[in-house]
Scaffold this active site. Sequence first.
Site, PDB file in Angstrom:
ATOM      1  CG  ASP A 189       0.114  -3.955   2.978  1.00 44.46           C
ATOM      2  OD1 ASP A 189       0.161  -3.408   1.869  1.00 44.46           O
ATOM      3  OD2 ASP A 189       0.141  -3.319   4.056  1.00 44.46           O
ATOM      4  CD  GLN A 196     -22.639 -14.433   1.559  1.00 39.92           C
ATOM      5  OE1 GLN A 196     -22.560 -13.437   0.836  1.00 39.92           O
ATOM      6  NE2 GLN A 196     -23.684 -14.694   2.328  1.00 39.92           N
ATOM      7  N   GLY A 228     -11.913 -20.286  -9.517  1.00 37.36           N
ATOM      8  CA  GLY A 228     -12.924 -19.510 -10.232  1.00 37.36           C
ATOM      9  C   GLY A 228     -14.273 -19.423  -9.547  1.00 37.36           C
ATOM     10  CB  VAL A 229     -15.868 -20.050  -6.608  1.00 34.82           C
ATOM     11  CG1 VAL A 229     -15.959 -21.352  -7.377  1.00 34.82           C
ATOM     12  CG2 VAL A 229     -14.841 -20.144  -5.485  1.00 34.82           C
ATOM     13  CG  HIS A 265      -0.405   0.329   2.506  1.00 37.47           C
ATOM     14  ND1 HIS A 265      -0.024  -0.635   3.423  1.00 37.47           N
ATOM     15  CD2 HIS A 265      -0.143   1.517   3.098  1.00 37.47           C
ATOM     16  CE1 HIS A 265       0.439  -0.032   4.509  1.00 37.47           C
ATOM     17  NE2 HIS A 265       0.378   1.264   4.342  1.00 37.47           N
ATOM     18  CG  ASN A 310       6.487   3.912  12.086  1.00 38.86           C
ATOM     19  OD1 ASN A 310       6.020   4.673  12.911  1.00 38.86           O
ATOM     20  ND2 ASN A 310       7.769   3.567  12.071  1.00 38.86           N
ATOM     21  CB  SER A 311       3.357   1.861   6.001  1.00 37.48           C
ATOM     22  OG  SER A 311       2.157   2.046   6.680  1.00 37.48           O
TER      23      SER A 311
END
Length: 345
Positions: free
Chosen positions: A112, A246, A242-243, A82, A188-189
């Site tokens: 990240d 939730q 490929g789905v 990020h 700080n990232s």
Amino acid sequence: MLDFTQYGSGGLSSGAASVTTADGDQPLLDAYSNAVIGVTERVGPAVVRVETGSRTPGAAARGGLGSGIVISPDGLVLTNSHVVGSSRQIRLQDIEGVVTDARVLGVDPDTDLALLRADGARDLRYASLGNSRNLRRGQLVVAIGNPLGFESTVTAGVVSALGRSIRSVSGRTIEDVIQTDAALNPGNSGGPLVSSAGEVIGINTAIISGAQGICFAVASNTAQFVLSEIIRHGYVRRAYIGVSGQTAAVPRRHAVIAGVDNKMGALLAQIEPDGPASRAGMLPGDVVIRLDGISVNGVDDLIRVLDRDRIGRTLKMVLLRLGRLREIDIHPVERKPSGRQGSAP
């Protein structure tokens, strides 16, 4: 920095000895101070400021600011995905103020993390990645970075917890995250979380503002894996079926009839046409409860199982369809690399 809020003095006589030199001060420092100072002196020179965006004043593209850690003398730098974002113009500044351009070797939004290479840099000061599995709660750690633009800032704390999970910018879960109370702030990232032995055991990535002392770092073992994948392939290889779906509760009566223990499963909402799931006969509304012998209690579990080791293999999948237990064979493929991946497995 990701923010998960939305989640007495007395006179001395002339004959008294006084300490006036840096070397003389050393005995006055306690073990804690010595440890923090030692880590800062060893690792601090390897921490760089990461700037993104155009150099042109008033340019439309607004730049970002973060930290990074040099992990090899030829200029490999680890930072956060990020921090880098989609920027193509990246500059690194070391502790001495020397600025160099850098290029992105690869990013992995799912953890990240991003890997950069400093252009034309050689024989840089660097730090070593340690083994995060050796960490213990309560262990002293030091965070080094550029919080709020203040360069080469050091904060110290302890490992508050291990094995945490947080949501990445791509929507996927980052596993095995280190929780610490070493103060972190925006900027700080991408900076290192360092053990008292001077080893980088995490990459600082997130805070919870509004909470005191709840900060997170991606474990160094995760960073080592991402680093090796990017160097070999330019991206991190993961399996794909490929789905999209939730996490949903498994009705108790369905679980009893099917003879399964799952209280939760991965409910499929969409099936990609001509994808591995479609070819295997999976349908929207199916609830995945087991894959390759591993229990699936939600979408995060399904994503976690679909790692690089299951690319190209035929796997047994157990699912519930209309309350009845079914077993199918599915053949995951390699997920296409992308700068920003969604949460579909």
